[in-house]
Design an enzyme around this catalytic site. Structure first.
Site, mmCIF file in Angstrom:
data_model
loop_
_atom_site.group_PDB
_atom_site.id
_atom_site.type_symbol
_atom_site.label_atom_id
_atom_site.label_comp_id
_atom_site.label_asym_id
_atom_site.label_seq_id
_atom_site.Cartn_x
_atom_site.Cartn_y
_atom_site.Cartn_z
ATOM 1 N N GLY A 1 0.780 -1.197 0.007
ATOM 2 C CA GLY A 1 0.118 0.062 -0.092
ATOM 3 C C GLY A 1 0.795 1.319 -0.022
ATOM 4 C CB SER B 1 6.083 3.717 0.859
ATOM 5 O OG SER B 1 5.449 2.932 -0.215
ATOM 6 N NE ARG B 2 10.398 1.929 5.574
ATOM 7 C CZ ARG B 2 10.034 0.701 5.033
ATOM 8 N NH1 ARG B 2 10.793 0.394 3.932
ATOM 9 N NH2 ARG B 2 9.909 -0.449 6.228
ATOM 10 N N GLY C 1 6.126 4.396 -8.594
ATOM 11 C CA GLY C 1 6.654 3.122 -8.717
ATOM 12 C C GLY C 1 5.783 2.088 -9.014
ATOM 13 C CG HIS C 2 3.374 0.642 -5.682
ATOM 14 N ND1 HIS C 2 3.379 1.850 -4.419
ATOM 15 C CD2 HIS C 2 3.922 -0.310 -4.983
ATOM 16 C CE1 HIS C 2 4.182 1.327 -3.414
ATOM 17 N NE2 HIS C 2 4.592 0.086 -3.687
ATOM 18 C CG LEU D 1 -0.969 1.509 -3.869
ATOM 19 C CD1 LEU D 1 -1.905 1.338 -4.677
ATOM 20 C CD2 LEU D 1 0.084 0.340 -3.803
ATOM 21 C CD GLN E 1 17.204 -2.416 -11.762
ATOM 22 O OE1 GLN E 1 16.662 -2.787 -12.853
ATOM 23 N NE2 GLN E 1 18.366 -2.131 -11.646
ATOM 24 C CE LYS E 2 13.339 1.509 -2.916
ATOM 25 N NZ LYS E 2 12.481 1.317 -1.961
#
Ligand code: PAF
Length: 282
Positions: free
Chosen positions: A31, A186-187, A36-37, A33, A148-149
């Site tokens: 979640g 997300s962070r 990237g997502h 999101l 790929q992250k």
């Protein structure tokens, strides 16, 4: 778009899907999101008849002292984004149904999980491989989409797929970056303005490594020290690792050759960020 919170609904939906033709694509997420997502969902939408996304903040992959409680949760916004991206099914089980009180199984991939994130977060990969085993078993996708992250995670999950002979293929999608190169995560939303500037140094260091390799330098110690210089002597930036590794085994190298991956992790206060770059040596 359908939204299921219960495993039973997912089960009967999946059985019905057997009768339809075309691949099922699956994007597992925790979640919060972001772009990237979204890039994973868009890729899945292009390649698959049915696209499933899961939103589940998996407690098993957080260590006791990590940020499970603080991990961002934004279900309404996530649901909207999935709907707009043309997702067919959003699966968001409550943790107590997903891991009932008597849950006692774990899944482990060995060698690939020993170093780097596995060393910094000793229970993390077992949590990841356990949750994706459950999710893959429920959704039974043909194609699974990962960013790929989280390069080590991609290799670990791919190893799991190979080792267990699952009939599915991983599609590894490129890292999505902000304009200064910072990998979206997300962070990132927890970064202060000052930390946001410091966070940008990680991708800069990786690019520096890649540039140095392209000048013909092959000695890893030399390349590493040129990358480390990017961080200067800021005491607020703690460099966990900056490693040049074999792109398949993730073993550290002393001389570069072929395709290598540069892996990096930094801590800024309580926020930990990771990134990587694949470099093909000329
Ligand atoms: O990459 C993530 O967001 C998580 O590790 C995953 C794959 C969804 C498993 O919880």
């Amino acid at each position: 778009m359908r939204v299921f919170h219960s495993v039973r609904n997912l089960h009967s939906w999946r059985t019905k899907q057997e009768l339809l033709e075309g691949p099922i694509g699956f994007v597992p997420t925790m979640g919060a999101l972001h772009d990237g997502h979204l890039s994973l969902m868009q890729r899945a939408r292009k390649q698959c008849r049915t696209v499933v996304v899961s939103v589940f903040v998996n407690p098993l992959q957080f260590g006791e002292t990590e940020d499970l409680g603080r991990y961002p949760r934004s279900f309404r916004a996530d649901r909207r984004l999935c709907r707009e991206a043309g997702v067919d099914l959003l699966f968001a089980p409550p943790p107590e149904e997903f891991y009932p009180a008597n849950f006692q199984t774990t899944v482990t991939v060995n060698r690939l999980t020993r170093r780097w994130e596995g060393e910094a977060r000793p229970t993390h990969f077992q949590g990841v491989t356990t949750v994706v085993t459950k999710l893959f078993g429920l959704v039974r996708p043909h194609l699974v989409y990962f960013g790929q992250k989280d390069y080590q995670q991609c290799l670990v999950v791919n190893q799991l797929i190979q080792d267990l002979n699952w009939d599915m293929r991983m599609i590894r999608c490129p890292t999505v970056r902000e304009s200064d190169g910072l990998a979206v995560s997300s962070r990132n939303r927890f970064l202060s303005a000052h930390q946001r500037v410091q966070a940008g140094l990680l991708s800069k260091a990786l690019r520096q490594g890649s540039d140095v390799i392209r000048t013909g330098i092959r000695n890893v110690r030399t390349i590493q020290s040129r990358m480390e210089k990017i961080f200067g002597s800021d005491p607020d930036v703690h460099l966990d690792y900056l490693a040049i590794c074999d792109s398949k085994s993730l073993e550290p190298l002393t001389q570069v050759g072929g395709t290598v991956v540069i892996l990096g992790a930094v801590r800024l206060g309580t926020i930990r960020l990771i990134d990587n770059l694949l470099v093909r040596c000329p």
